[in-house]
Design a protein around this motif. Structure first.
Motif, PDB file in Angstrom:
ATOM      1  N   GLU A   1       0.826  -1.207   0.000  1.00 16.54           N
ATOM      2  CA  GLU A   1       0.000   0.000   0.000  1.00 16.54           C
ATOM      3  C   GLU A   1       0.860   1.258   0.000  1.00 16.54           C
TER       4      GLU A   1
ATOM      5  N   GLU B   1       0.959   4.179  -2.844  1.00 13.69           N
ATOM      6  CA  GLU B   1       0.752   5.588  -2.510  1.00 13.69           C
ATOM      7  C   GLU B   1       1.865   6.452  -3.092  1.00 13.69           C
TER       8      GLU B   1
ATOM      9  N   LYS C   1      -1.978  13.502  -6.603  1.00 18.15           N
ATOM     10  CA  LYS C   1      -2.039  13.619  -5.141  1.00 18.15           C
ATOM     11  C   LYS C   1      -1.638  15.023  -4.719  1.00 18.15           C
TER      12      LYS C   1
END
Length: 633
Positions: free
Chosen positions: A18, A22, A31
């Motif tokens: 994860e 990200e 982002k």
């Protein structure tokens, strides 16, 4: 770690995957991360790493370990080659991901062999032999800083692992002895812990000795009424400051041991509060036992004024014991213990143990230390060697011997109305009620009761060997004085208990008399301990008559009245009635005293059937009548 190894590894793998995704999203430009420019190559590279992490297989530990190492190396290189150091958020993310990967590699390499290696490296079984050489260093450290006991807790827990080696084979064999052997080794370890921490009670009692000295010899007791101009004299601020300072030091030491908290040592639960209390009890027992032993040593050669010396020793011992008791009650709140309860339990245990050991000389089967209900391994009562030439075993025996020597019927006269002994030659008072009061102050009621029990054993031994009647009478008179002092003390200090015991005794006697008048009425069964328990309480409170007791069982002796008549007739020739003291005294000094002889005769006849007593009284009546008939009209 081994039991949760797979679950932990999978959780870390998911978290690493994860995090890498990200980071891939961060370099996509979508982002909202500050000052991170879009970079398609880094986006694809981090996404590729996340996919590789997802493919890691826990079952294939060797291959997965190598891939994890390669992934960690790649993350370090990307940080250097792409100059990502400028963005601290990305750097922190990379470092945390590397840490998780490193943790995955460590977990997957943990195997059963690691535990075996740890056991070998951390084996402390050799410490049983060498640990005692460090005891002194640990105790010195505790004296300097009581809080160091918290650190010693880890050492004690480590010592507990030394028990695993001797228990290994027993456990593997599923032996039922595992619990008992574990209990033994745990008890040995607890004994060592007590030995190390005993320095705390010892140091506390050193401070307590200073408090005792100040309270006994310097501080004045406040009177009921105090004039205003004398307040400063009774204030004694400097002395009270010293007491406060010493009390603070004592409380600091108690805090040190209480900070350990409850600890499981082997299979024994170690409670620091209980450990502190046992340590205080042990030191108290040692101090009190030594004080009793030291104070009650009498010179081997008798001399004039011996009774005054006995009273002086008892008064000095009473002052010392009172100082112990007062100071112990003073500090009880500062160390969180029940001072008066501990004092009474331990003093009674010391005296009862010494009485038990002194009475061993009258028993066929001796009570050994390991059989005694008063001796304890955790809180032992010390034994001191008797002085040279002394046949008594301990202080209670020496005290009884000294009383018998001071009240020797050949050298003294007992006057019942005064309850005192007087010198046969000078007619000066030798022993009176003040001695019994001083004895109670020094030994408490436990001491008087224990001394009475020892005299009872002496009395039974004298009856079995048929010693002279005046020696029996001397023992009985001493027992009566002890009973009188106990009864007065009970009536004064425990009015309720004294009244209840008296009422219970009267009611039991009434029911027993009723049973003998009417056998259908109830009577305590043989297995009922009621009468035995009541008698124990009555004797402890002095509510009994020694002259009325039956000490030995005897068979019918038809010639006993005649033998007693001859003994009495012979003794009467050596006695005369002295009007100045209103009692029978010896015609010639150094022979016999009337009152002990009379008490001895009563004691001897009390051991026989009432018919024997009536026959003796009938014979004595005939002798008196014949003597009266010979008198002139």
């Amino acid at each position: 770690i081994l039991s949760r190894k797979a679950d932990t590894w999978e959780a870390l793998k998911v978290e690493c995957s994860e995090r890498l995704r990200e980071l891939s999203d961060v370099f996509s430009g979508t982002k909202p991360l500050t000052r991170v420019a879009a970079n398609a190559k880094l986006q694809d590279w981090f996404a590729n790493l996340a996919a590789q992490v997802d493919k890691l297989d826990f079952a294939n530990a060797t291959e997965s370990g190598r891939k994890v190492d390669q992934l960690m190396q790649a993350l370090r290189e990307v940080q250097e080659f792409h100059q990502l150091d400028a963005n601290m958020q990305v750097v922190q993310f990379l470092q945390e991901t590397c840490a998780k990967l490193y943790q995955m590699m460590r977990i997957i390499n943990v195997k059963e062999e690691v535990l075996l290696h740890l056991d070998i490296v951390a084996d402390l079984s050799y410490a049983w032999v060498i640990i005692d050489t460090y005891t002194n260093f640990m105790q010195v450290g505790i004296q300097r800083n009581p809080r160091i006991t918290i650190q010693l807790k880890a050492m004690f827990l480590k010592l507990a692992t030394a028990m695993e080696q001797p228990l290994l084979r027993i456990s593997q064999a599923n032996s039922p002895d595992l619990a008992s052997v574990s209990q033994y080794y745990s008890a040995e370890l607890v004994t060592y812990v007590r030995k190390v921490l005993q320095v705390i009670p010892k140091t506390m009692f050193k401070r307590l000795a200073e408090i005792i000295s100040i309270q006994t010899h310097k501080l004045k007791e406040l009177p009921t009424r105090l004039d205003k101009d004398k307040v400063k004299d009774y204030g004694m601020l400097e002395e009270r400051y010293q007491v406060s300072q010493l009390t603070h030091e004592i409380s600091t030491f108690s805090e040190g041991i209480l900070a350990m908290k409850t600890t499981l040592v082997g299979i024994v639960k170690l409670d620091p509060q209980k450990l502190l209390e046992d340590g205080i009890r042990k030191e108290l027992v040692a101090q009190v036992a030594f004080a009793l032993h030291e104070a009650l040593i009498f010179p081997a050669n008798p001399k004039a004024g011996r009774a005054n010396e006995l009273q002086a020793r008892l008064l000095a011992l009473g002052e010392r014991m009172d100082g112990f008791r007062r100071s112990f009650e003073y500090i009880q709140d500062y160390v969180n213990i029940y001072g008066l309860k501990i004092w009474q339990e331990e003093v009674s245990r010391i005296i009862n143990y010494n009485v038990e050991q002194e009475c061993n000389s009258f028993l066929r089967e001796k009570v050994q230390d390991f059989q005694s209900v008063y001796q304890s391994k955790a809180i032992p009562i010390p034994k001191f060697p008797p002085p040279a030439g002394d046949r008594a075993v301990n202080f209670i025996g020496r005290l009884a011997t000294e009383l018998l020597r001071v009240t020797d019927p050949k050298q003294t006269i007992y006057i019942d109305q005064m309850a005192a002994w007087y010198d046969a030659k000078s007619r000066q008072e030798v022993l009176n009620s003040r001695v019994w009061a001083a004895m109670e102050t020094a030994l408490d009621s436990f001491g008087l009761s224990g001394l009475d029990r020892l005299l009872s054993f002496m009395l039974v031994s004298a009856l079995q060997t048929l010693l002279r009647q005046f020696q029996l009478g001397q023992l009985q008179l001493l027992r009566r004085q002890l009973a009188g002092q106990l009864c007065r003390s009970s009536r004064l200090n425990s009015k309720g208990m004294h009244a209840v015991l008296g009422a219970l005794n009267d009611s039991l006697l009434a029911e027993i008399h009723e049973h003998y008048r009417d056998p259908t009425k109830p009577y305590p069964a043989e297995d009922n301990d009621l009468l035995f328990e009541v008698v124990s309480f009555l004797e402890a409170n002095g509510m009994h008559e020694p002259l009325s007791k039956i000490y030995v069982t005897t068979e019918s002796q038809p010639l006993m009245p005649a033998m007693m008549l001859l003994a009495i007739s012979g003794a009467v020739q050596a006695l005369q009635f002295d009007k100045s003291v209103t009692t029978l005294t010896a015609r010639r000094a150094g022979t016999i005293d009337g009152m002990p002889f009379t008490a001895g005769c009563v004691t001897v006849m009390r051991q026989f059937h009432s018919d024997t007593q009536e026959d003796l009284l009938a014979m004595l009546g005939k002798v008196v009548r014949s003597q009266l008939d010979q008198l002139p009209q």
